[in-house]
Motif scaffolding. Sequence first.
Motif, PDB file in Angstrom:
ATOM      1  N   SER A  35     110.377  19.186   1.999  1.00  0.00           N
ATOM      2  CA  SER A  35     111.080  19.159   0.713  1.00  0.00           C
ATOM      3  C   SER A  35     110.239  18.681  -0.467  1.00  0.00           C
ATOM      4  N   THR A  36     109.011  18.200  -0.233  1.00  0.00           N
ATOM      5  CA  THR A  36     108.157  17.922  -1.385  1.00  0.00           C
ATOM      6  C   THR A  36     107.846  19.221  -2.136  1.00  0.00           C
TER       7      THR A  36
ATOM      8  N   LYS B 293     109.952  21.260  -3.024  1.00  0.00           N
ATOM      9  CA  LYS B 293     111.036  21.491  -3.984  1.00  0.00           C
ATOM     10  C   LYS B 293     110.628  21.133  -5.413  1.00  0.00           C
TER      11      LYS B 293
ATOM     12  N   SER C 156     117.985  15.895  -2.279  1.00  0.00           N
ATOM     13  CA  SER C 156     117.170  16.845  -1.526  1.00  0.00           C
ATOM     14  C   SER C 156     118.037  17.832  -0.749  1.00  0.00           C
TER      15      SER C 156
ATOM     16  N   ASN D 158     119.048  21.123   0.666  1.00  0.00           N
ATOM     17  CA  ASN D 158     118.373  22.373   1.034  1.00  0.00           C
ATOM     18  C   ASN D 158     119.102  23.602   0.514  1.00  0.00           C
TER      19      ASN D 158
ATOM     20  N   THR E   8     115.185  10.713  -9.147  1.00  0.00           N
ATOM     21  CA  THR E   8     115.134  10.648  -7.685  1.00  0.00           C
ATOM     22  C   THR E   8     114.518   9.332  -7.215  1.00  0.00           C
TER      23      THR E   8
ATOM     24  N   SER F   3     116.982  10.082  -3.208  1.00  0.00           N
ATOM     25  CA  SER F   3     116.482   9.852  -1.853  1.00  0.00           C
ATOM     26  C   SER F   3     115.215   9.003  -1.817  1.00  0.00           C
TER      27      SER F   3
ATOM     28  N   LYS G 116     109.554  11.953  -4.694  1.00  0.00           N
ATOM     29  CA  LYS G 116     110.272  12.983  -3.933  1.00  0.00           C
ATOM     30  C   LYS G 116     110.019  12.766  -2.456  1.00  0.00           C
ATOM     31  N   THR G 117     111.065  12.891  -1.669  1.00  0.00           N
ATOM     32  CA  THR G 117     110.977  12.788  -0.215  1.00  0.00           C
ATOM     33  C   THR G 117     110.834  14.180   0.389  1.00  0.00           C
ATOM     34  N   GLY G 118     110.458  14.214   1.655  1.00  0.00           N
ATOM     35  CA  GLY G 118     110.376  15.488   2.365  1.00  0.00           C
ATOM     36  C   GLY G 118     110.344  15.282   3.864  1.00  0.00           C
TER      37      GLY G 118
END
Length: 572
Positions: free
Chosen positions: A328-329, A331, A383, A385, A500, A505, A520-522
């Motif tokens: 998800s980074t 994104k 995050s 999807n 964020t 997240s 940003k998380t992923g």
Amino acid sequence: MGKRGRSGGHNAMGKETKVALIAVGVGVAVAGVGVTAYALVGGGSDSSADEPLTPQQLQAKPLSAAEVEQTTEQFLAAWAKGDAAGAARLTDDAAAAKAALASYAKDAHLTGVTFTPGKKAGPRVPFKVAATVSYEGKSKPYAYDSELTVVRTTAGKPVVDWQPSVVHPGLKAGDILRAGEAGTPPIKAVDRNGGEITAEKYPSLGNVLDGLREKFGDKAGGSAGIELQIVRAEPGKGAKDTKDTKGKDDDGKALPDKTLLTLSKGTPGTVKTTISPTAQAAAEREVASRSRAAIVVLKPSTGEILAAANSNPSGMNVALQGSLAPGSTMKIVTASMLLEKGLAGIDKPHPCPKYFTSGGWKFQNVEEFEIKGGTFRSSFAASCNTAFISQADKLGDGDLTKQTQEVFGIGRGNWQIGVPSFDGAVPVQSAAQKAASLIGQGGVRMNPLNVASVIATAKTGVFKQPYLVSPEVDGRQLATASRTLDPKAAAQLRELLAYTATNGSAAEAMASLGGDIGGKTGSAEVDGQKKPNGWFTAWRGDTAAAAVMQEGGRGGKSSGPLVAAVLRAIGG
């Protein structure tokens, strides 16, 4: 390293390195033709002993402990007395083994070689090597550990499974050990403050130092010394079978030659890097306490690499050369595209259902959450999807690739950071794979260097190619992006990332950091792994970082504290 003289034996190891053994059940199959290794040695009677055995039965017959010991002793004894042909006949690839073992004495100038076998594990036998390297009146002792595996041929004969790493664990197909004058002078690498960088001080930079010498040794003004080196196969001249590695790493770029022992020192030239001693020390400390972690720290305003570290400094340089799905980074890139195209607005309504089907695949959110009546801000911060997957049908197959290359400078293969690096890949995809790419899965591949660059570009609005050595040193041209993000979209993207980090997240990990922050998380699912790879990327002021923990689980819990700790140590 680099332009070293090569003897005629540099193609000696004709057979490529086989796949590492992994025990499954009672046996282990070795990739290769006509040989099988077993994790259990010895064992019971053969119910068909009175009948002639077929080749398949001969091949499958378990090795006894005596066979493993005798084969090992005979092979090492022949090698020790310099009988390359005799030792080679005890392997499954006599031609490659003979050439490699002959080169061992001729090119590496190793004498008085002794071998001490260790405790065997089934067919695998570790052994210690002790020898003396002698060249033009200079001599030094050299010792190292290696390992061999005994296998059985289709004729039933126990032999050594030949691979270059039997000679030395650092060898790949086509490489040789060579003692002599190094063609490339040594270097003294220094950090941005002038302090010397050594592998002892910063373990993660050991292979980076090799790369710096390869690239800048001839330009730094030093003179060569006498060394025992691993000289890599020239491109296209390694082993020729289907598993030929040609002395290259996973991203296809040639590995630098490696110094194993210095018999007489040359005069090093000085190469100044962008490394921050504070950032590198913090990165080394944090990855050392974690498993399979890698991190890169950048200065967004310039692209200077402040730190790069890996939990396993002797293995693959994941920080700079890894090739992993970024989850998800990604994104960050996708959001920039949706904002520019008017397919999303920061506070406009945006769907985030539990599930969404695209290209025949059913996608879902982590723990199947949904946001009813949410906005793009809330979807990005959580995050979501499906908020991104739902836009796939409105996008062309090449839109994400174009956005990544044109705005973020990633995926063109033209970065020149000063050492080998993987520059990311976002291939054109369609249907379900296109949808998966929007959330950093599918064919998208990156490493912490790439992801740190992505958030740095989002922070400043302008892509600055990361670099470890200033282009002023050698006049190389840094990569550029063909355009910048639309100003309105850029402002909204920065706001999304800041939100964020404070309310989404990334907030838990970033809670101890104040001031100008974004994050940003992923998480990236990987086939065969019980837990996903955990990603996290963030900025604080003019410092950006990205980290991955393979099989670490969700990024906010795994890589988040790692990134936050390093940013906190660097200060604002």
